[in-house]
Design a protein around this motif. Structure first.
Motif, PDB file in Angstrom:
ATOM      1  N   ILE A 119      37.530 -67.748  48.304  1.00  0.00           N
ATOM      2  CA  ILE A 119      36.867 -66.929  49.317  1.00  0.00           C
ATOM      3  C   ILE A 119      37.799 -65.806  49.750  1.00  0.00           C
ATOM      4  O   ILE A 119      37.371 -64.665  49.967  1.00  0.00           O
ATOM      5  N   SER A 120      39.083 -66.122  49.850  1.00  0.00           N
ATOM      6  CA  SER A 120      40.056 -65.100  50.266  1.00  0.00           C
ATOM      7  C   SER A 120      40.106 -63.963  49.261  1.00  0.00           C
ATOM      8  O   SER A 120      40.168 -62.782  49.636  1.00  0.00           O
ATOM      9  N   GLY A 121      40.068 -64.285  47.969  1.00  0.00           N
ATOM     10  CA  GLY A 121      40.059 -63.243  46.955  1.00  0.00           C
ATOM     11  C   GLY A 121      38.797 -62.405  47.020  1.00  0.00           C
ATOM     12  O   GLY A 121      38.837 -61.183  46.842  1.00  0.00           O
ATOM     13  N   ALA A 122      37.655 -63.057  47.293  1.00  0.00           N
ATOM     14  CA  ALA A 122      36.396 -62.322  47.417  1.00  0.00           C
ATOM     15  C   ALA A 122      36.429 -61.389  48.621  1.00  0.00           C
ATOM     16  O   ALA A 122      35.982 -60.237  48.537  1.00  0.00           O
ATOM     17  N   LEU A 123      36.969 -61.849  49.745  1.00  0.00           N
ATOM     18  CA  LEU A 123      37.055 -60.999  50.931  1.00  0.00           C
ATOM     19  C   LEU A 123      37.983 -59.813  50.691  1.00  0.00           C
ATOM     20  O   LEU A 123      37.698 -58.688  51.114  1.00  0.00           O
ATOM     21  N   ALA A 124      39.104 -60.067  50.007  1.00  0.00           N
ATOM     22  CA  ALA A 124      40.029 -58.967  49.714  1.00  0.00           C
ATOM     23  C   ALA A 124      39.374 -57.943  48.791  1.00  0.00           C
ATOM     24  O   ALA A 124      39.535 -56.727  48.971  1.00  0.00           O
ATOM     25  N   PHE A 125      38.633 -58.422  47.795  1.00  0.00           N
ATOM     26  CA  PHE A 125      37.940 -57.516  46.877  1.00  0.00           C
ATOM     27  C   PHE A 125      36.880 -56.714  47.621  1.00  0.00           C
ATOM     28  O   PHE A 125      36.749 -55.497  47.434  1.00  0.00           O
ATOM     29  N   GLY A 126      36.123 -57.384  48.483  1.00  0.00           N
ATOM     30  CA  GLY A 126      35.105 -56.684  49.259  1.00  0.00           C
ATOM     31  C   GLY A 126      35.694 -55.652  50.196  1.00  0.00           C
ATOM     32  O   GLY A 126      35.155 -54.545  50.336  1.00  0.00           O
ATOM     33  N   ALA A 127      36.815 -56.003  50.829  1.00  0.00           N
ATOM     34  CA  ALA A 127      37.465 -55.044  51.726  1.00  0.00           C
ATOM     35  C   ALA A 127      37.970 -53.828  50.963  1.00  0.00           C
ATOM     36  O   ALA A 127      37.885 -52.687  51.454  1.00  0.00           O
ATOM     37  N   LYS A 128      38.464 -54.046  49.746  1.00  0.00           N
ATOM     38  CA  LYS A 128      38.913 -52.925  48.918  1.00  0.00           C
ATOM     39  C   LYS A 128      37.738 -52.022  48.553  1.00  0.00           C
ATOM     40  O   LYS A 128      37.864 -50.780  48.562  1.00  0.00           O
ATOM     41  N   LEU A 129      36.597 -52.609  48.228  1.00  0.00           N
ATOM     42  CA  LEU A 129      35.407 -51.812  47.930  1.00  0.00           C
ATOM     43  C   LEU A 129      35.026 -50.930  49.122  1.00  0.00           C
ATOM     44  O   LEU A 129      34.682 -49.759  48.961  1.00  0.00           O
ATOM     45  N   LEU A 130      35.101 -51.509  50.305  1.00  0.00           N
ATOM     46  CA  LEU A 130      34.717 -50.772  51.509  1.00  0.00           C
ATOM     47  C   LEU A 130      35.750 -49.718  51.894  1.00  0.00           C
ATOM     48  O   LEU A 130      35.435 -48.780  52.630  1.00  0.00           O
ATOM     49  N   GLY A 131      36.951 -49.846  51.378  1.00  0.00           N
ATOM     50  CA  GLY A 131      38.005 -48.907  51.738  1.00  0.00           C
ATOM     51  C   GLY A 131      38.006 -47.621  50.938  1.00  0.00           C
ATOM     52  O   GLY A 131      38.725 -46.687  51.277  1.00  0.00           O
ATOM     53  N   GLY A 132      37.201 -47.533  49.880  1.00  0.00           N
ATOM     54  CA  GLY A 132      37.248 -46.341  49.041  1.00  0.00           C
ATOM     55  C   GLY A 132      35.899 -45.749  48.730  1.00  0.00           C
ATOM     56  O   GLY A 132      35.653 -45.270  47.620  1.00  0.00           O
ATOM     57  N   THR A 133      34.973 -45.758  49.692  1.00  0.00           N
ATOM     58  CA  THR A 133      33.626 -45.266  49.428  1.00  0.00           C
ATOM     59  C   THR A 133      33.481 -43.791  49.787  1.00  0.00           C
ATOM     60  O   THR A 133      34.322 -43.215  50.475  1.00  0.00           O
ATOM     61  N   ALA A 134      32.368 -43.227  49.347  1.00  0.00           N
ATOM     62  CA  ALA A 134      32.027 -41.843  49.687  1.00  0.00           C
ATOM     63  C   ALA A 134      30.947 -41.815  50.756  1.00  0.00           C
ATOM     64  O   ALA A 134      30.147 -40.879  50.815  1.00  0.00           O
ATOM     65  N   PHE A 135      30.924 -42.856  51.604  1.00  0.00           N
ATOM     66  CA  PHE A 135      29.883 -42.967  52.614  1.00  0.00           C
ATOM     67  C   PHE A 135      30.466 -42.881  54.019  1.00  0.00           C
ATOM     68  O   PHE A 135      31.643 -43.170  54.240  1.00  0.00           O
ATOM     69  N   ASP A 136      29.626 -42.481  54.933  1.00  0.00           N
ATOM     70  CA  ASP A 136      29.963 -42.461  56.352  1.00  0.00           C
ATOM     71  C   ASP A 136      28.994 -43.390  57.055  1.00  0.00           C
ATOM     72  O   ASP A 136      27.789 -43.117  57.103  1.00  0.00           O
ATOM     73  N   ALA A 137      29.512 -44.522  57.568  1.00  0.00           N
ATOM     74  CA  ALA A 137      28.653 -45.513  58.206  1.00  0.00           C
ATOM     75  C   ALA A 137      29.293 -45.996  59.502  1.00  0.00           C
ATOM     76  O   ALA A 137      30.522 -46.059  59.620  1.00  0.00           O
ATOM     77  N   THR A 138      28.444 -46.346  60.462  1.00  0.00           N
ATOM     78  CA  THR A 138      28.955 -46.901  61.713  1.00  0.00           C
ATOM     79  C   THR A 138      29.300 -48.372  61.573  1.00  0.00           C
ATOM     80  O   THR A 138      30.032 -48.922  62.389  1.00  0.00           O
ATOM     81  N   ARG A 139      28.761 -49.022  60.521  1.00  0.00           N
ATOM     82  CA  ARG A 139      29.042 -50.441  60.298  1.00  0.00           C
ATOM     83  C   ARG A 139      29.411 -50.679  58.840  1.00  0.00           C
ATOM     84  O   ARG A 139      28.821 -50.101  57.935  1.00  0.00           O
ATOM     85  N   ARG A 140      30.394 -51.555  58.642  1.00  0.00           N
ATOM     86  CA  ARG A 140      30.789 -51.988  57.302  1.00  0.00           C
ATOM     87  C   ARG A 140      30.782 -53.512  57.299  1.00  0.00           C
ATOM     88  O   ARG A 140      31.438 -54.140  58.130  1.00  0.00           O
ATOM     89  N   VAL A 141      30.052 -54.100  56.350  1.00  0.00           N
ATOM     90  CA  VAL A 141      29.791 -55.537  56.374  1.00  0.00           C
ATOM     91  C   VAL A 141      30.038 -56.148  55.004  1.00  0.00           C
ATOM     92  O   VAL A 141      29.610 -55.605  53.976  1.00  0.00           O
ATOM     93  N   ILE A 142      30.718 -57.307  54.995  1.00  0.00           N
ATOM     94  CA  ILE A 142      30.790 -58.167  53.811  1.00  0.00           C
ATOM     95  C   ILE A 142      29.906 -59.382  54.088  1.00  0.00           C
ATOM     96  O   ILE A 142      30.083 -60.078  55.084  1.00  0.00           O
TER      97      ILE A 142
END
Length: 266
Positions: A119-142
């Motif tokens: 689960i820790s690896g999945a959360l780290a991977f998800g956080a990395k995905l959210l850290g490099g997007t071309a989007f502007d959002a008020t909420r970021r969710v895994i």
């Protein structure tokens, strides 16, 4: 005692976005467990649940009801590791056609599973995905679903806390259809050890008949940003008889798995 799975609901003010970003209501990452502990029925139910939820009119309505009327969605599958071909990349969802197209990609993936539950690896991977997007959002969710505790990689609380500190909300869908006799309190584990952030929640699934509805409900809540009592029963309060050991999965692996399978199949 009672355990609250919904944390403080204050949200930090968003930073100004670069001019070339796409404004969306939420950036949502779906992290789906494909470890060996998922039996074939659970795996098929999980896959069908996400596909049907994305195609459902309630989900489309929730997307269109946002301020921007669109979300950014990514999907990946995980077990002991996240493999290179596990990701369905970011896509803007703004109508039934785009939602159906994303659901088609999930439905077309081959059924497969691997050893380990990180689960820790999945959360780290998800956080990395959210850290490099071309989007502007008020909420970021895994949005993470699974049927067992973390047993590989960093302690899950370490990666959970790092993601939450970076403004990411983590919601959980623990699957207790066929609970392990050695670990039967996965709902409390997800509430204490996995989920976190403003408005986070746990939505357990205890029966196969609940699966499709639970996934649809979870996605609608995440897209709509509904939190607290308005989210409805089953998403806020988890009753725990005793504090949860967030390292129980790692201890169990060393006792039951490592002597026989010292290395993950990669």
């Amino acid at each position: 005692m009672s355990l609250l799975a919904c944390l403080a609901c204050a949200q930090a003010a968003p930073l100004a976005a670069p001019a070339d970003t796409i404004a969306v209501d939420v950036e949502l990452v779906l992290a789906v467990d494909i470890s060996h502990s998922m039996d074939e029925r659970e795996f098929a139910l999980q896959r069908a649940g996400y596909v049907e939820a994305l195609r459902h009119p309630d989900f489309i309505k929730a997307v269109r009801s946002g301020v921007k009327g669109r979300i950014a969605l990514a999907y990946f599958e995980w077990a002991g590791t996240v493999r290179d071909d596990a990701l369905i990349a970011w896509q803007v969802i703004d109508n039934a056609e785009s939602a159906n197209a994303f659901a088609d990609k999930i439905e077309a993936r081959p059924f497969r599973s691997f050893r380990g539950t990180s689960i820790s690896g999945a959360l780290a991977f998800g956080a990395k995905l959210l850290g490099g997007t071309a989007f502007d959002a008020t909420r970021r969710v895994i949005d993470i679903s699974g049927d067992g505790p973390n047993n590989i990689g960093m302690p899950v609380t370490t990666t959970r806390d790092a993601a939450v500190a970076n403004g990411i909300v983590i919601n959980g869908l623990p699957i207790l259809i066929s609970p392990s006799p050695s670990f039967n309190h996965l709902d409390q584990y997800y509430a204490e050890c996995v989920t976190g952030g403003p408005g986070s929640f746990v939505l357990p699934v205890y029966a196969a008949s609940e699966f499709v509805t639970a996934i649809r409900r979870k996605l609608v809540l995440e897209v709509s940003g509904i939190i607290g009592p308005r989210a409805g029963p089953g998403t806020i309060r988890i009753d725990a008889a005793a504090p949860v050991d967030c390292l129980q999965g790692e201890r169990g692996r060393r006792l039951f798995s490592d002597p026989y399978f010292p290395e993950l199949d990669r």
